[in-house]
Design a protein around this motif. Sequence first.
Motif, short mmCIF file in Angstrom:
data_model
loop_
_atom_site.label_atom_id
_atom_site.label_comp_id
_atom_site.label_asym_id
_atom_site.label_seq_id
_atom_site.Cartn_x
_atom_site.Cartn_y
_atom_site.Cartn_z
N MET A 51 0.83 -1.20 0.00
CA MET A 51 0.00 0.00 0.00
C MET A 51 0.86 1.26 0.00
O MET A 51 0.55 2.24 -0.68
N TRP A 54 2.13 2.04 -3.48
CA TRP A 54 1.16 2.69 -4.37
C TRP A 54 1.26 4.21 -4.24
O TRP A 54 1.25 4.94 -5.23
N VAL A 55 1.37 4.68 -3.01
CA VAL A 55 1.48 6.12 -2.77
C VAL A 55 2.80 6.66 -3.31
O VAL A 55 2.85 7.69 -3.99
N THR A 186 -2.63 -2.30 6.55
CA THR A 186 -1.30 -1.69 6.73
C THR A 186 -0.29 -2.58 7.46
O THR A 186 0.91 -2.31 7.40
N TYR A 246 -6.81 3.71 -7.64
CA TYR A 246 -5.99 2.54 -7.37
C TYR A 246 -5.92 2.22 -5.88
O TYR A 246 -5.95 1.06 -5.47
N LEU A 247 -5.81 3.26 -5.05
CA LEU A 247 -5.81 3.03 -3.60
C LEU A 247 -7.15 2.46 -3.16
O LEU A 247 -7.21 1.55 -2.33
N ASN A 250 -7.51 -1.22 -4.15
CA ASN A 250 -6.64 -2.08 -3.35
C ASN A 250 -7.15 -2.23 -1.92
O ASN A 250 -7.03 -3.30 -1.32
#
Length: 447
Positions: A51, A54-55, A186, A246-247, A250
């Motif tokens: 995750m 992705w950011v 997370t 996308y976030l 996911n």
Amino acid sequence: MINENETKNLTKSVGLVSAILTVVGSLIGGGVFFKPQAIYTATGGAPGLGMLCWVIAGVITICGALTVSELAVSIPKTGGMIVYIRELYGDRLSFLAGWVQVFLYFPGMIAALAVVFSEQFVILSGLEWMKIPMTLIMVAVLCFTHMLGGKKSAYIGNVATVSKMAVLAIIIVAGLAIGGGGNSITTPFVGEGINPVVAGGQVLLAVFFVFDGWINVCALAGEMKDPSKDLSKAMVGGIGIVLFIYLAINVAYLKVLPASTLANSPSPGLAVATELFGNSAGSIIGIGIMISVFGCASAFSFTGSRVLYALAEENILPKSDKLLELNKHSAPKNSILLMCVISAIFALSGQFNLLSDVAIFSIWIFIVLTFLGVFKNRKLSDVSKFKFKVPLYPFIPIVAIAGGVFVLSIQLITSTAMSIGSIIILLCGVPIYNASLKRKKIENGNK
């Protein structure tokens, strides 16, 4: 500097909203349905690093977009990255950028998508023996449809866009609303025994595949009403929207299935859809994913054959005259055929992640070179006349360069054979270019 009048033949009709939608449409492809498998495999089945990456990939992409926007506005010539490289580094490197696109990047992307298309078909049909035949059938169908001309390709693209947006919306809404897995999003950060630095590079390469296409949007500069004002806004706004989507998907994936399960699924999007809706409805979503993948491959096939055609126009490639031949539909028949043949050969490997990594690794060599070009362009030009300057210079270009170099370095370390193979194919373009120069000198001397 190039005079802006060189773009006078292009209609200045693209506004900010249209440009943002173009960015969004260009970036969202089929990879988001499949790449979570590679991402969570690299993290050891843990969600945290995936995750975060992705950011990070989104931030690097935005920094890259701002960096290249300065080049697009200060070098207002249609063609995008290859043109910037030609203007800043010369014809040889520009040719090599095109060479890599034609013989590694585009066929690698097409082949990767053909592989996941066939894998999706096998999962839905249960016909395991059809994996390789279906891969080749898809490439053949691409070749046939592109032979019918650009309108057919555009129709496929429109159908695929509707399909992928519908599938994304359904999975995001249903996953966030009714996904009851209670899985962590997370933690843990990485699995036991996983090096987060190495895994981070591998994950970023996978995520860059899903973000791929953003740099091509810079070619819009020549058709925008006010590129100096709107191009950077369109790039940042479009990438920001895509990052949010996308976030969101996911998070939806992880609410339905844990990262460890996604790591073991060849089609995470289908696995989540099946978990949410059952086998029958999940299969319908799976068909939608297949349509989306086919549309993405069609776009790469169409563009790749045109890049090959453009290289042939420069009379550098062997048999360039043959590659310029058009059929009755005004389609470059031999360029299309060669692109599909190379793609089919690549697709025989059956390795989606390997093929996509080769494609992204090869193109990011030149993307990083383009980022570096911002510094060279400022030395060669009068910066005071720039209508757009990358903000926080040189910090933002350095972030973009550092991100690209980090991913390329990790790939060189962890996938040395693949990386060296890509570089060797890149370097094979050098003697081809040198031979063409020698041939042209002889031809000119005989006139």
